[in-house]
Motif scaffolding. Sequence first.
Motif, PDB file in Angstrom:
ATOM      1  N   ASP A  94       0.863  -1.039   0.014  1.00 52.50           N
ATOM      2  CA  ASP A  94      -0.190   0.052   0.002  1.00 52.50           C
ATOM      3  C   ASP A  94       0.761   1.429   0.104  1.00 52.50           C
ATOM      4  OD1 ASP A  94      -1.908   1.772   0.163  1.00 52.50           O
ATOM      5  OD2 ASP A  94      -2.624   1.393   2.464  1.00 52.50           O
ATOM      6  N   THR A  95       0.937   2.054  -1.308  1.00 53.11           N
ATOM      7  CA  THR A  95       1.812   3.149  -1.029  1.00 53.11           C
ATOM      8  C   THR A  95       1.446   4.266  -0.251  1.00 53.11           C
ATOM      9  OG1 THR A  95       0.345   3.932  -2.884  1.00 53.11           O
ATOM     10  CG2 THR A  95       2.264   2.792  -3.697  1.00 53.11           C
ATOM     11  N   ASP A  96       0.016   4.483   0.135  1.00 55.62           N
ATOM     12  CA  ASP A  96      -0.122   5.435   1.047  1.00 55.62           C
ATOM     13  C   ASP A  96       0.315   5.355   2.482  1.00 55.62           C
ATOM     14  OD1 ASP A  96      -1.646   6.931  -0.795  1.00 55.62           O
ATOM     15  OD2 ASP A  96      -3.415   5.714  -0.535  1.00 55.62           O
ATOM     16  N   GLU A  97       0.038   3.849   2.883  1.00 52.99           N
ATOM     17  CA  GLU A  97       0.773   3.455   4.030  1.00 52.99           C
ATOM     18  C   GLU A  97       2.172   3.466   4.140  1.00 52.99           C
ATOM     19  OE1 GLU A  97       0.538  -0.494   6.927  1.00 52.99           O
ATOM     20  OE2 GLU A  97       0.335  -0.782   4.861  1.00 52.99           O
ATOM     21  N   ALA A 128       4.067   5.806   2.528  1.00 51.55           N
ATOM     22  CA  ALA A 128       4.460   7.098   2.651  1.00 51.55           C
ATOM     23  C   ALA A 128       4.423   7.750   3.941  1.00 51.55           C
ATOM     24  CB  ALA A 128       3.445   7.932   1.692  1.00 51.55           C
ATOM     25  N   SER A 129       3.103   7.538   4.631  1.00 51.80           N
ATOM     26  CA  SER A 129       2.907   8.060   5.751  1.00 51.80           C
ATOM     27  C   SER A 129       3.697   7.492   6.822  1.00 51.80           C
ATOM     28  CB  SER A 129       1.339   7.640   6.174  1.00 51.80           C
ATOM     29  OG  SER A 129       1.173   6.529   6.623  1.00 51.80           O
ATOM     30  N   GLN A 168       7.170   9.010   6.757  1.00 52.90           N
ATOM     31  CA  GLN A 168       7.462  10.515   7.316  1.00 52.90           C
ATOM     32  C   GLN A 168       7.371  10.104   8.796  1.00 52.90           C
ATOM     33  OE1 GLN A 168       7.673  13.296   5.784  1.00 52.90           O
ATOM     34  NE2 GLN A 168       7.650  14.307   7.533  1.00 52.90           N
TER      35      GLN A 168
END
Length: 174
Positions: free
Chosen positions: A103-106, A108-109, A112
């Motif tokens: 999961d790219t959103d997971e 990325a967060s 960070q």
Amino acid sequence: MRRQTATSGTNPAGSSRALRLDPLSLPLSFDAHDTRADGGVRKIELHRERVVLRRAVHGMRMSVNINVRDFLGVALRGLDDAQMLVLVHRDPSLSIPLLVSSDTDEIASAWQTWSEIFALPQLPEDKVREPAARRRRHNAIRTRRPKFLVRRRAGDLLNAANLHDGEREIIARD
């Protein structure tokens, strides 16, 4: 402080779920894959200021305590069907996996968050540096004269000025 057990930090043996550590619940304690360690597993304790790696190699147990500021950063690496976040050290055997997900959103967060918690830069896949080549050590003392010879003046035996009228110098030793 709350401590996670070995089963809550990562997935238990036999689980098909990928590695997923929670950066907001430090300190963490978990097992990671290590090809050189006995049993192929090393134990990792992850704190805000330090990382402790424990493993056994050929029956010899060792513990390595590393400051977090000694790591280069949090890197994103691509796998076959997923991506992985890694706490990267100059020595590749000391790098620590933090998250494996597709999961790219997971990713990325989490990238960070891990970067902010450790105050380390985010290193994209192409910016991860290779380990530094070992420097050759040069022996600076090799070219010096021994201490007892420093007091003496160096002579030149083959210099023609040292020989008288075509004489040949004969050195006799007892």
